[in-house]
Design a protein around this motif. Structure first.
Motif, short mmCIF file in Angstrom:
data_model
loop_
_atom_site.label_atom_id
_atom_site.label_comp_id
_atom_site.label_asym_id
_atom_site.label_seq_id
_atom_site.Cartn_x
_atom_site.Cartn_y
_atom_site.Cartn_z
N LEU A 91 -14.99 -4.43 7.72
CA LEU A 91 -15.43 -5.52 8.88
C LEU A 91 -14.18 -5.07 9.84
N THR A 92 -13.25 -4.61 9.92
CA THR A 92 -12.46 -4.16 11.15
C THR A 92 -13.09 -3.13 11.86
N GLN A 93 -14.03 -2.30 11.46
CA GLN A 93 -14.74 -1.43 12.08
C GLN A 93 -15.85 -1.84 12.82
N LEU A 94 -16.66 -2.74 11.98
CA LEU A 94 -17.69 -3.59 12.43
C LEU A 94 -17.42 -4.27 13.69
N VAL B 239 -5.12 4.38 11.26
CA VAL B 239 -4.93 3.59 10.21
C VAL B 239 -5.69 2.18 10.22
N THR B 240 -6.56 1.74 11.11
CA THR B 240 -6.85 0.37 11.44
C THR B 240 -7.87 0.37 10.02
N ALA B 241 -7.80 -0.40 9.17
CA ALA B 241 -8.41 -0.50 8.04
C ALA B 241 -8.65 -2.01 7.62
N PRO B 242 -9.51 -1.93 6.41
CA PRO B 242 -9.49 -3.27 5.67
C PRO B 242 -7.84 -3.41 5.27
N ALA B 243 -7.78 -4.88 5.06
CA ALA B 243 -6.45 -5.24 4.82
C ALA B 243 -5.86 -4.50 3.30
N THR B 244 -6.62 -4.33 2.58
CA THR B 244 -6.13 -3.93 1.20
C THR B 244 -6.12 -2.23 1.28
N ALA B 245 -6.57 -1.59 2.51
CA ALA B 245 -6.60 -0.07 2.57
C ALA B 245 -5.36 0.36 3.38
N VAL B 246 -4.77 -0.57 4.31
CA VAL B 246 -3.92 -0.06 5.38
C VAL B 246 -2.83 1.09 5.00
#
Lengths: 417, 417
Positions: A91-94, B239-246
């Motif tokens: 979602l962040t990259q979308l 490292v901008t990523a989904p909350a669970t992956a950051v």
């Protein structure tokens, strides 16, 4: 790892972003091309090192059509198509491909998006949506079910038909009340038949009102009222919190018997909400609040269109219901902007559940008939201060409920009454 | 838990938010009062249940002064003072009190804030800041130090004096290159003497360029170049990523020898960045990218002022450096808006470190003297595409560095050269 360089070979599937540009006809194609570069390679076209990247990665122009602009100037809607792989199922990259860099440019507004199944399938979306929240209200998620040590009364057990009317929502406030004072309010709001009793979004974990104590007391109070009335009010605490505290607060809320969660994705991250929604161990309905986020919608020539921001993107991020300021309250959304949100909340979006529009922001009981007329049965009416404007809170809640039931179509009136 | 109701007894300490309002003199006080209510109790004044809440919680007006407006209309700057306890030591809730709901209203811009020690002390802020990043570049955080199994050359060990010139930064791009192609680029950029080599912010974890492989290859490539040159280039993966992956991606980056992190708080949350900065096990410099977030600044009558958004709030959220589009590039920030950012980045803010302004967005080598003149030595110049516009990338990087060194004040020229 080998240092071989496999040729870029994407699927060719694309998703579409439609931007509204404040430009002249002479400039529009160049501007559209610039956006297609900006949102992908962020590199001058002439320097792109391979045709494969130019052909497979760069956003391509699908359509350019003139459109009306609010300020009377010339404008165009431009459809750009990006490779689904560029968004990488995140979602962040979308969000980044759709609007990351161009959010910093004037004269461009992200109007709508079209996502193919290959991309939509990466998002689970709302866990409950409209049908799921109705079921939850009927029985499954009432505090009784969430707290098996508490014995539900026979009346509650028997009520398994979900109400089909619009739902009633209010907020526990004002900030400054103690947990026990808020719990007393929650008890009376539940006695009055409010379906969803949420924390005000300004209640966090302040020293004068700690999260843990507030949630324990309010959940207990709503449960107690349900026991007495046979009703199914849900308590939704605010779990907008520091990144490292969100999940723990949501777990605590669930353990205490909360029936849902309030979350402000503009303050704590859209994807943080998505992670809450996807958490199978939580499995609670999520009510999204527009704090801060709404700043991206309010200037008509820039930002993200109301329906896309307050509904489509929030559905991707797992919200089951979306609070927004209805026209004519303390905010200035127009009736058509509000309708755009309601439409997008309930429009088809792959296999993602439709969600609840929640018009709010200074609504009064007197406007209930108009709200019912505007939004129909699949909506939640959030009234705050005005419930406190009468001599008796419980009676005023009952009046709110009676108004909703009377105003709604006779055929869908709550059969529990 | 007792149900006793202790009286509300806050400390009386307040923080200040200064809003710029597009209103007439006749309306300004009522509008200011409305904001003080909206951002705290969100309740009509007449219904506030106690004087204690009215006196201790509601935002109070400290000053109202006329100000110029960009569109020539009348305007006022209004200072509102909120109790420090309302923000509860949480960045999410501080943002909410400052601008949560009023972000949805036209004609109001959050111009600046003043936070007392009682509130600032709750924020650790940038871990490195200006001085810390200079030290990191000299030795401590170079990949050699982060990867003790790799033996640094004698040249690198000896370089313990931090450079005092402006720093050079570039991005690995375009999207569509494979990890090995990006690593080859990273190697040559490091050979050319670029201090900070970051992922383009559009590089996430796409199927054509997985995060893990990219980071491993690029970190190794920068290390190898440092070995050869005795230099100290740092690699900063996105490292901008989904909350669970950051956190996992940041840990992976650290394990592979990354020298810092790139993060987009507008996409993944300001407080998510704060959590990365506060993580003692990571302890890596953070470069903040303005994607999406910038949309809150670009309309002069609404949103958040440039200096506050791109510098002060990012310092609270732990950024060590803040990327923003310099005037005259692909974006439209004015020179004075850029200066406002640079000033706020380096202004006194309690005990929080000053941070690096990073002007970017279509900069070219030809503009280096102007950049040095505008921003001085404590700044980072980010040039992307233009480094690729010459016949030889390494030589063009060296030319960039020579330009920076020549343009900077002779007394602070890098002594390593």
């Amino acid at each position: 790892m080998s240092s071989a360089k496999p040729p870029l070979a994407l699927s060719g599937e694309r998703f579409t972003a439609v931007y509204r540009l404040a430009v002249d006809a002479a400039e529009v194609e160049a501007r559209a091309r610039a956006i297609g570069l900006e949102q992908t390679v962020e590199f001058p076209d002439a320097l792109i090192p391979s045709d494969a990247i130019r052909e497979q990665i760069v956003g391509e122009i699908a359509a350019i059509t003139p459109c009306a602009r609010a300020d009377g100037g010339s404008g165009f809607e431009v459809s750009l198509r990006y490779p689904v792989e560029a968004a990488g199922s995140e979602l962040t990259q979308l969000l980044n491909v759709l609007f990351g860099n161009v959010a910093l440019q004037p004269g461009v507004r992200l109007q709508r998006i079209e996502l193919p199944p290959a991309l939509l399938d990466g998002f689970r979306g709302p866990r409950f949506g409209i049908a799921g929240l109705r079921r939850a209200l009927a029985s499954a998620l009432a505090p009784d079910a969430l707290h098996p040590t508490r014995t539900p009364p026979e009346a509650a057990k028997a009520s398994s038909t979900p109400p089909q009317r619009p739902l009633l929502c209010t907020a526990l406030k004002p900030m400054g009340l103690s947990p026990s004072e808020l719990a007393e309010l929650a008890y009376r709001l539940a006695l009055g038949g409010i379906d969803l009793i949420k924390d005000d979004h300004g209640l966090a974990d302040q020293p004068f009102c700690r999260f843990d104590e507030r949630v324990a007391r309010c959940a207990e109070a709503v449960h107690r009222a349900n026991q007495e009335t046979g009703g199914h009010s849900l308590y939704l605490p605010n779990v907008t919190a520091p990144a490292t505290a969100v999940v723990a607060r949501a777990q605590r809320a669930k353990a205490e018997g909360a029936g849902g969660l309030l979350f402000c994705p503009g303050l704590a991250g859209l994807d943080t909400m998505r992670a809450l929604a996807d958490d199978d161990a939580l499995a609670l309905p999520i009510l999204s609040h527009p704090a801060l986020l709404g700043g991206l919608a309010i200037n008509p020539g820039t930002g993200i269109a109301h329906g896309l921001l307050f509904a489509t993107l929030l559905r991707l991020a797992g919200a089951d219901a979306t609070i927004f300021p209805h026209s004519g309250g303390r905010f200035t959304f127009t009736a058509s902007e509000c309708q755009e949100i309601a439409d997008a909340a309930r429009a088809s979006l792959g296999t993602l559940q439709p969600i609840w529009p929640v018009p709010a922001g200074g609504m009064r009981l007197a406007r209930v008939p108009e709200l019912v007329e505007s939004y129909g049965s699949d909506s939640i009416f959030l009234i705050g201060g005005d419930l406190h404007a009468g001599p008796d809170l419980v009676e005023r809640c009952q009046a709110f409920r009676a108004l909703v039931e009377r105003s709604a179509d006779g055929s869908v009136i709550d059969r529990h009454q």
